[in-house]
Each structure stands twice: as structure tokens, then as C-alpha cells.
Design a protein around this motif. Structure first.
Motif, PDB file in Angstrom:
ATOM      1  N   MET A  70      77.757   9.094 -44.967  1.00  0.00           N
ATOM      2  CA  MET A  70      79.073   9.596 -44.575  1.00  0.00           C
ATOM      3  C   MET A  70      79.537  10.701 -45.517  1.00  0.00           C
ATOM      4  SD  MET A  70      81.034   6.031 -43.569  1.00  0.00           S
ATOM      5  CE  MET A  70      82.634   6.855 -43.344  1.00  0.00           C
ATOM      6  N   TYR A 119      77.555  13.653 -44.007  1.00  0.00           N
ATOM      7  CA  TYR A 119      77.744  14.073 -42.624  1.00  0.00           C
ATOM      8  C   TYR A 119      79.163  13.833 -42.082  1.00  0.00           C
ATOM      9  CZ  TYR A 119      72.636  14.331 -42.403  1.00  0.00           C
ATOM     10  OH  TYR A 119      71.318  14.656 -42.607  1.00  0.00           O
ATOM     11  N   ALA A 120      79.903  12.959 -42.717  1.00  0.00           N
ATOM     12  CA  ALA A 120      81.255  12.646 -42.214  1.00  0.00           C
ATOM     13  C   ALA A 120      82.222  12.514 -43.383  1.00  0.00           C
ATOM     14  CB  ALA A 120      81.217  11.364 -41.390  1.00  0.00           C
ATOM     15  N   LYS A 140      85.099  13.958 -44.173  1.00  0.00           N
ATOM     16  CA  LYS A 140      86.535  13.825 -43.876  1.00  0.00           C
ATOM     17  C   LYS A 140      86.892  12.385 -43.513  1.00  0.00           C
ATOM     18  CE  LYS A 140      87.359  18.570 -42.283  1.00  0.00           C
ATOM     19  NZ  LYS A 140      87.812  19.411 -41.138  1.00  0.00           N
ATOM     20  N   ILE A 141      86.024  11.765 -42.730  1.00  0.00           N
ATOM     21  CA  ILE A 141      86.269  10.372 -42.339  1.00  0.00           C
ATOM     22  C   ILE A 141      86.176   9.454 -43.559  1.00  0.00           C
ATOM     23  CG2 ILE A 141      85.465   8.448 -40.915  1.00  0.00           C
ATOM     24  CD1 ILE A 141      84.424  10.463 -38.911  1.00  0.00           C
ATOM     25  N   VAL A 165      77.018   6.303 -38.476  1.00  0.00           N
ATOM     26  CA  VAL A 165      77.650   7.584 -38.800  1.00  0.00           C
ATOM     27  C   VAL A 165      77.937   8.385 -37.534  1.00  0.00           C
ATOM     28  CG1 VAL A 165      77.357   9.790 -40.003  1.00  0.00           C
ATOM     29  CG2 VAL A 165      76.570   7.671 -41.082  1.00  0.00           C
ATOM     30  N   ALA A 166      77.004   8.370 -36.587  1.00  0.00           N
ATOM     31  CA  ALA A 166      77.190   9.114 -35.340  1.00  0.00           C
ATOM     32  C   ALA A 166      78.360   8.555 -34.528  1.00  0.00           C
ATOM     33  CB  ALA A 166      75.905   9.074 -34.508  1.00  0.00           C
ATOM     34  N   LYS A 214      81.459   9.863 -36.143  1.00  0.00           N
ATOM     35  CA  LYS A 214      81.612  11.297 -35.831  1.00  0.00           C
ATOM     36  C   LYS A 214      82.020  11.507 -34.379  1.00  0.00           C
ATOM     37  CE  LYS A 214      80.602  14.642 -37.727  1.00  0.00           C
ATOM     38  NZ  LYS A 214      81.478  15.646 -38.388  1.00  0.00           N
ATOM     39  N   TYR A 215      81.507  10.668 -33.499  1.00  0.00           N
ATOM     40  CA  TYR A 215      81.815  10.767 -32.068  1.00  0.00           C
ATOM     41  C   TYR A 215      83.308  10.576 -31.822  1.00  0.00           C
ATOM     42  CZ  TYR A 215      81.092  10.103 -27.020  1.00  0.00           C
ATOM     43  OH  TYR A 215      81.123  10.236 -25.650  1.00  0.00           O
ATOM     44  N   GLU A 246      85.686  11.088 -34.289  1.00  0.00           N
ATOM     45  CA  GLU A 246      86.286  11.643 -35.508  1.00  0.00           C
ATOM     46  C   GLU A 246      87.756  12.015 -35.321  1.00  0.00           C
ATOM     47  OE1 GLU A 246      85.142  14.820 -39.014  1.00  0.00           O
ATOM     48  OE2 GLU A 246      84.368  15.166 -36.987  1.00  0.00           O
ATOM     49  N   LYS A 272      72.854  13.351 -31.422  1.00  0.00           N
ATOM     50  CA  LYS A 272      73.411  13.462 -32.778  1.00  0.00           C
ATOM     51  C   LYS A 272      72.659  12.547 -33.731  1.00  0.00           C
ATOM     52  CE  LYS A 272      76.450  14.713 -35.872  1.00  0.00           C
ATOM     53  NZ  LYS A 272      76.466  16.115 -36.379  1.00  0.00           N
TER      54      LYS A 272
END
Length: 436
Positions: free
Chosen positions: A310, A313-314, A316-317, A370-371, A374-375, A377, A407
Motif C-alpha cells: 500500500m 501503490y496506494a 493516499k489510502i 491492494v487492488a 484502489k478500486y 479509492e 490491475k
């Protein structure tokens, strides 16, 4: 950097509801009310029937109170009874013929559910691709020989073209043989399977210390599926046998509640014997042993790896979750412990995830997690603590399976990813070792 020993948002106070004991067998367990009648030559006499039900119920309760160990044989007796007396199954529910292609009840009684256009398109696409697979297998003579228990053996080409077909989604009618082929890493040797069938039958003759908990969990598992709705019906009996046999097969693991959901998915595609075989092969391929043993070492490692990913790739989350004090343990425990079953995502999405799981192994689930984040987000970043946790603890809506799996594969197949995962695991284990 996320620490194993004392990360600020990974405290034990946050995860007490997801502790080892919340998934393992409890010592204090209630008793199911329904009990079978003993077979008797006077079954035509209703008074005798009523008397036998009352007496067996009383004896069952007394045996459990006086000697809890005897309750396991009592539970097996109930399942065995309904195996030979299926006409006496309780019919407390009105079963509907309105089920979807996977066997889930879509409407009750005479109500007919209107199938959404998107679902129709998905089913039509699956049927079309199923025919393509059939022609591909026939033209390339990929059938090795017909297997036992309704399974045919196939020798698929272990190449990028085959993997690409899988990434697009295995047609549902082909999942049984393809999952088997992937779970065995391309093996078509059925001799070992025949030995496992014998082992399975031998294990069924043994008592299990986990039978009471398994029996309690079965009625609340996948009740929306037509196969598992009837109490002590064929589906529930098969589920009970597979789980109690496996609890003796891997005694260190025994039984964990998340395993019930996994076994139900396998039973949708395999006979009872092969569902057990597939469960053993899945444990081997994905090293699920470490996911369920006391302490859940692989589960704790998964949280660490996920949050490291995360950060990449993520981000902000991850920052938003830190600010809200939402740790991965608060929502992802259910994801990993059930391999994303238990209504984490829609069933059609789950099957696409399992296609990748069978191909790549357990590590792909880090990227699935993680995907999924993100999906969703945009929604997550605009959510407060309650809304975010409610969303992540419920069934997460996925409208485009292709977008999600694309993704996942993009992150997983990125150059250097495998080495990165290995490094993350080593970091976690080193920190874990230092904290002891």
C-alpha cells in the motif's frame, strides 16, 4: 516504516476481536436442537416416533453434560442417520427454483428476479468462452484420460498463452479440471490422488476433537446457496465430512472457521472425495498451514506485506487509514483467513480471484487486497472511520471484474515484484525474531 513489534496503528487493542481464539474452536459450545430418530420396526406408529425423538434428545443432552467427549459420536450419529434417511430431512424452508447459474437463491416463493443486463452479458460471455475452450482442448487433444469421481485429466500447455486464457477468466464449466491442474502445478498423476481417497475414507472412521465446532459453523455458512440450505442435507453432510477428515489429516491446524467457506467453494465444483483432495493440494500450493496454525504467522505476515505494498501503490489510502486509526487487521483478517470467500466480494468476482490464486499461489492475494482498495479509492478517501470500516467489513461491490483483475496482474507481473515480496517477508520475520 511499518514495524512488526509496535506499529502505531497495529496495536493489540485494535485487533482483539480478530485474535486467534476468535477463529479457533471454542470450549463452550451450544447444542443443536434437532436430533434424529432411531430406526425401529415400529416406525409406522406415530406415538413410538414421538417417544423415540424425545428419548434420543434426552439421552443426547445427558451424554453431553456428563461426558463432553461423547458428544462427538452423537453428532456423527445425527449426520449418519440423515445419510441413510434423507426422506426425514427437516423441511423448514420453502425452497425456490429461482437460482442463478452458480446455485445461489435469487428469489423466494413465486417471486421471479429480473436478471440485470450486466449479469446477462457476463453469462453470455462465459458461455461463448466455454465453447472456445472446448474447441481448443479438442483440437489440441489435451485430454489425457477420464479421471475418477467425475474429473477428467487434462494436459494443458504450461505457457504464457495458457496463462493469458486464465487471466481472462476460466469459463465456469472448465474450472473444475483447470483448478485441479493449476493446484498440482501441471501434474496429471492420479495415483497419489487414489491414495488420498483411501486416506480420506480412513480419516472418516476417526473421531475429531473439532466436530462440535464444525457442526455449529455449518448452518451459518453459505446458507444462500441451494446446496447448503438444508440442515443435514447432502451438501452439509459432505461439508462436515471434508472438514472433520481434514482436521485429522493436519492435526496441527485442526479446524479454523475460515476453512468452512473454502470447503464450500470446492464442493461446488468437486465431489466430496475430490474436494478433500483439492483442499490438501491448496494447502500445499499456498502454504495455508502457516495461515491457520496457532498464532496465525502467515496471516500476520500478510498484514505487513499488504501495508508495504500500500505504501507503494496506494499511499493516499494508507495515510488516510493511519489518520483514522484503521489497521489492516480490522478488515483484512476475514479477507485472508477465508481466501476472500465469506461474501467479501460478489461470487463472480471471487471466482476470478480464485483463478489467479490457483495460478500464482497465495502471494497474489496481497495484490488482490491492494487492488480492491484502489478500486474503491475515491469512496474510501472521502469516508470517516465508521463508513470506511463498514464498507470494508461488508461485501465490496465490484462491477468490472476485468478491470480489477487487470490491475492485480499489472502489479503482480511488474518486474522485480517477486523479489520485493521476498524482501518484505524477510523484513517481517527479522523484526518478528527481534521482538521475541
Amino acid at each position: 516504516m511499518l514495524k512488526r513489534d509496535q506499529p502505531s496503528y497495529f496495536s493489540t487493542s485494535k485487533i482483539k476481536d480478530y485474535s486467534y481464539d476468535s477463529f479457533r474452536t471454542k470450549s463452550k459450545i451450544g447444542r443443536q436442537k434437532s436430533t434424529p430418530r432411531l430406526r425401529n420396526n415400529d416406525d409406522n406408529n406415530e406415538n413410538n416416533k414421538s417417544l423415540r425423538r424425545h428419548s434420543i434428545h434426552s439421552v443426547s443432552r445427558l451424554s453431553m453434560q456428563s461426558n463432553p467427549r461423547d458428544s462427538s459420536s452423537d453428532i456423527r450419529m445425527i449426520y449418519d442417520y440423515y445419510h441413510f434417511n434423507q426422506s426425514n430431512l427437516r423441511k423448514d424452508e420453502k425452497f425456490s427454483s429461482n437460482v442463478d447459474k452458480y446455485g445461489f437463491v435469487t428469489s423466494e416463493g413465486k417471486k421471479i428476479k429480473v436478471i440485470p443486463t450486466q449479469e446477462k452479458k457476463r453469462d453470455k460471455k462465459d458461455a461463448k468462452r466455454s465453447l472456445k475452450w472446448a474447441h481448443w482442448v479438442s483440437n489440441n487433444k489435451l485430454v489425457v484420460r477420464s479421471g475418477n469421481f467425475g474429473i477428467s485429466s487434462y494436459k494443458f500447455p504450461w505457457d504464457s498463452k495458457f496463462f493469458k486464457r486464465i487471466s481472462k477468466g476460466i469459463p465456469d464449466s472448465w474450472r473444475s479440471p483447470v483448478w485441479y491442474y493449476l493446484a498440482t502445478n501441471g501434474s496429471t498423476d492420479t495415483e497419489f490422488d487414489e491414495d488420498l481417497v483411501k486416506t480420506y475414507k480412513d480419516l472418516l472412521k476417526l473421531p475429531s476433537a473439532h466436530e462440535r465446532q464444525i457442526d455449529l459453523d455449518i448452518p451459518r455458512t453459505l446458507h444462500s446457496h441451494i446446496m447448503f440450505r438444508t440442515r443435514y442435507g447432502p451438501g452439509q453432510r459432505a461439508l462436515f465430512d471434508v472438514l472433520r477428515a481434514f482436521s485429522n489429516y493436519d492435526e496441527q491446524v485442526g479446524y479454523c472457521q475460515g476453512m468452512t467457506n473454502i470447503a464450500t467453494i470446492l464442493l461446488m465444483y468437486y465431489t466430496e472425495e475430490y474436494a478433500f483432495i483439492m483442499l490438501t493440494k491448496l494447502f500445499t500450493k499456498c502454504n495455508l498451514h502457516d495461515l491457520y496454525i496457532p498464532g496465525f504467522p502467515a496471516l500476520m505476515e500478510s498484514f505487513y506485506v499488504q501495508e508495504k505494498l500500500m505504501n507503494k501503490y496506494a499511499y493516499k489510502i494508507l495515510v488516510h487509514f493511519k489518520n483514522l486509526q484503521i489497521s489492516s487487521t480490522a478488515y483484512a483478517t476475514r479477507w485472508y483467513i477465508t481466501l476472500f470467500t465469506s461474501d467479501v466480494v460478489p461470487h463472480h468476482t471471487l471466482l476470478r480471484i480464485w483463478d489467479l490464486l490457483m495460478l500464482y499461489g497465495f502471494d497474489i492475494l496481497y495484490f488482490v487486497a491492494v487492488a480492491l482498495l484502489k478500486y474503491n479509492e475515491a469512496i474510501l478517501l472521502s469516508s470517516d472511520f465508521d463508513r470506511a470500516l463498514t464498507m470494508l467489513s461488508s461485501s465490496i461491490k465490484v462491477t468490472d471484474d476485468d478491470k480489477l483483475t487487470k490491475k492485480i496482474r499489472k502489479m503482480y507481473n511488474k518486474k522485480g515484484t517477486q523479489k520485493l515480496i521476498v524482501n518484505f517477508k524477510e523484513e517481517y520475520r527479522n523484526q518478528s525474531h527481534l521482538s521475541i
